[in-house]
Design an enzyme around this catalytic site. Structure first.
Site, PDB file in Angstrom:
ATOM      1  N   CYS A 162       0.874  -1.177   0.000  1.00  0.00           N
ATOM      2  CA  CYS A 162       0.000   0.000   0.000  1.00  0.00           C
ATOM      3  C   CYS A 162       0.908   1.223   0.000  1.00  0.00           C
ATOM      4  O   CYS A 162       1.681   1.419   0.943  1.00  0.00           O
ATOM      5  CB  CYS A 162      -0.892  -0.031   1.241  1.00  0.00           C
ATOM      6  SG  CYS A 162      -1.936   1.429   1.412  1.00  0.00           S
ATOM      7  N   CYS A 221      -2.051  15.257   2.945  1.00  0.00           N
ATOM      8  CA  CYS A 221      -3.130  15.223   1.958  1.00  0.00           C
ATOM      9  C   CYS A 221      -3.952  16.497   2.089  1.00  0.00           C
ATOM     10  O   CYS A 221      -4.175  16.992   3.201  1.00  0.00           O
ATOM     11  CB  CYS A 221      -4.029  14.004   2.177  1.00  0.00           C
ATOM     12  SG  CYS A 221      -5.334  13.843   0.929  1.00  0.00           S
ATOM     13  N   CYS A 281     -10.430  15.015   4.645  1.00  0.00           N
ATOM     14  CA  CYS A 281     -11.493  14.163   5.201  1.00  0.00           C
ATOM     15  C   CYS A 281     -11.328  14.135   6.724  1.00  0.00           C
ATOM     16  O   CYS A 281     -10.265  13.755   7.221  1.00  0.00           O
ATOM     17  CB  CYS A 281     -11.402  12.754   4.619  1.00  0.00           C
ATOM     18  SG  CYS A 281     -11.379  12.744   2.817  1.00  0.00           S
ATOM     19  N   CYS A 293      -9.923  11.088   8.890  1.00  0.00           N
ATOM     20  CA  CYS A 293      -8.701  10.432   8.424  1.00  0.00           C
ATOM     21  C   CYS A 293      -7.465  11.050   9.088  1.00  0.00           C
ATOM     22  O   CYS A 293      -7.318  12.277   9.131  1.00  0.00           O
ATOM     23  CB  CYS A 293      -8.615  10.578   6.908  1.00  0.00           C
ATOM     24  SG  CYS A 293      -6.997  10.236   6.227  1.00  0.00           S
ATOM     25  N   CYS A 300      -4.166   4.640   7.223  1.00  0.00           N
ATOM     26  CA  CYS A 300      -3.221   5.559   6.603  1.00  0.00           C
ATOM     27  C   CYS A 300      -3.015   6.788   7.476  1.00  0.00           C
ATOM     28  O   CYS A 300      -3.951   7.368   7.992  1.00  0.00           O
ATOM     29  CB  CYS A 300      -3.650   5.931   5.194  1.00  0.00           C
ATOM     30  SG  CYS A 300      -4.958   7.140   5.087  1.00  0.00           S
TER      31      CYS A 300
HETATM   32  S1  SF4 Z   1      -9.134   9.712   3.338  1.00  0.00           S
HETATM   33 FE1  SF4 Z   1      -7.315  10.813   4.064  1.00  0.00          FE
HETATM   34  S2  SF4 Z   1      -5.666  10.349   2.594  1.00  0.00           S
HETATM   35 FE2  SF4 Z   1      -7.640   9.761   1.654  1.00  0.00          FE
HETATM   36  S3  SF4 Z   1      -8.238  11.603   0.478  1.00  0.00           S
HETATM   37 FE3  SF4 Z   1      -9.235  11.808   2.499  1.00  0.00          FE
HETATM   38  S4  SF4 Z   1      -7.767  13.014   3.729  1.00  0.00           S
HETATM   39 FE4  SF4 Z   1      -6.656  12.262   1.917  1.00  0.00          FE
END
Ligand code: SF4
Length: 392
Positions: A113, A120, A124, A127, A355
């Protein structure tokens, strides 16, 4: 390893070059075409130091030593979970940015992975990576190197044999772009990496063994379809109504569900490949009957397969994992409404394997972009001399 710094003004990480780029560099140096193939073969085996490319003539090795500027990542931490089946690596690039790569071992299958961005920008809220914010894009070479590190470690046995299951393959068989970052927000690196992976003289992965995930960047989905490879597209849906998705996946405000569905349909029709829908199941947020019903409708319309992954609890994130009862009820409800759905395990829960979690669990220190070295050694189960080197 050679120690002399590269002196050429156009020195480049060799993994940032595709085969044509490598051929162009070798041609510039006056080497015959077959030399490019030799160099490429060394790179695939994890060797980026021209000194170690023993089938090249001395003067060519010296010239390549000046042209190559290897951006080798340093292994900062290595955690092992699931009885040796999950290896989570924290890699730091020469400029100090750190990312995560996870190697997951199954009977006869080794899946890596990989991350495509440091941090990022998608934001989100549930996350761990999203909480870190965006730091920078990874280069194609930096993305490819994550596969190289794992592949070379498996081939050369650099990962401690005691932590490897007996049925582990000796090379990488699958790659999923599901680590840190949004792969379609870094298309050049993502597409270049797909090229390395699929190359019959590269890692020789079938397109079906490669999965690119996205939170729904519609233009990127269309560009991925343009490549013409049946790479598996995994759409991180997480919500089946615009109202909830606007909150969980903010990019939905730019590309709402109807637009995303159209793009997925186009991708499916152009590649003839079934798309998967990823659904991170969050307790009391998206595990109710209404979301299950809407999800079933979308999955059926797209003829997609749904993977449900119960949320890993993350430090500093207010969202919680769903109860077992709610999880099973949700999956059963979607299935009863005619959609294909699988409940996935939460690989590496004990290795901070969602992640961004390993990096998030480090004390970054004020103003520092680096995981603190102190504390890391206390946290990890093992720190191994995992490195890139000649594979046997
Ligand atoms: S889940 Fe996390 S790593 Fe994936 S796009 Fe959303 S913020 Fe980015």
């Amino acid at each position: 390893m050679s120690t002399a710094p590269p002196s050429h003004p156009e020195a480049i990480d060799p993994y940032a070059l595709d085969r044509d780029g490598l051929a162009a560099v070798l041609a510039e140096l006056g080497a015959p075409a077959y030399r490019a193939r030799q160099v490429h073969a060394w790179l695939v085996r994890g060797v980026d130091d021209p000194e170690a490319m023993t089938d090249l003539p001395r003067d060519l090795r010296d010239q390549l030593g000046e042209r190559f500027a290897p951006a080798r990542p340093e292994l900062v931490a290595h955690t092992v979970a699931d009885d040796g089946h999950t290896h989570k690596l924290l890699l730091r690039y020469p400029d100090g940015e750190a990312i995560e790569t996870v190697l997951m071992l199954y009977p006869g299958r080794a899946t890596v992975c990989i991350s495509t961005q440091a941090g990022c920008a998608m934001g989100c809220p549930f996350c761990a990576t999203g909480q870190l914010g965006f730091r920078r894009q990874l280069t194609a070479g930096e993305v490819v190197r994550q596969v190289v590190v794992c592949d070379a470690a498996l081939r050369s046995g650099t990962i401690d044999a005691d932590s490897l299951p007996e049925d582990a393959p000796d090379h990488v068989t699958n790659v999923v772009f599901m680590g840190m970052g949004e792969p379609l927000a870094n298309l050049p690196a993502t597409l270049a990496t797909v090229g390395w992976l699929h190359d019959p003289e590269g890692f020789r992965l079938s397109a079906r063994g490669i999965t690119v995930s996205t939170v729904g960047l519609v233009p990127g989905i269309d560009k991925l379809a343009d490549v013409g490879l049946p790479v598996t597209l995994a759409v991180s849906l997480h919500a089946a109504t615009d109202e909830l998705r606007d909150e969980l996946v903010p990019v939905n405000r730019s590309h709402p569900l109807a637009e995303l569905e159209d793009a997925v349909r186009r991708y499916r029709d152009r590649t003839n490949r079934r798309v998967t829908i990823e659904w991170c199941l969050i307790g009391d947020v998206n595990d109710d009957a209404h979301q299950a019903d809407r999800l079933a409708v979308i999955a059926r319309r797209l003829r997609a397969h749904v993977n449900v992954i119960p949320m890993n609890p993350t430090p500093g994130v207010r969202w919680k994992e769903p109860s077992k009862r709610a999880t099973h009820a949700f999956v059963a409800r979607v299935r009863d409404r005619g959609a294909n759905i699988t409940l996935r395990d939460t690989r590496g829960r004990d290795a901070d394997a969602a992640c961004g979690q390993l990096l998030a669990s480090y004390d970054l220190g004020s103003g520092s972009r680096l995981p603190a070295a102190v504390g890391a050694a206390e946290r990890v189960d093992q720190l191994l001399p995992l490195r890139q080197g000649p594979a046997s």
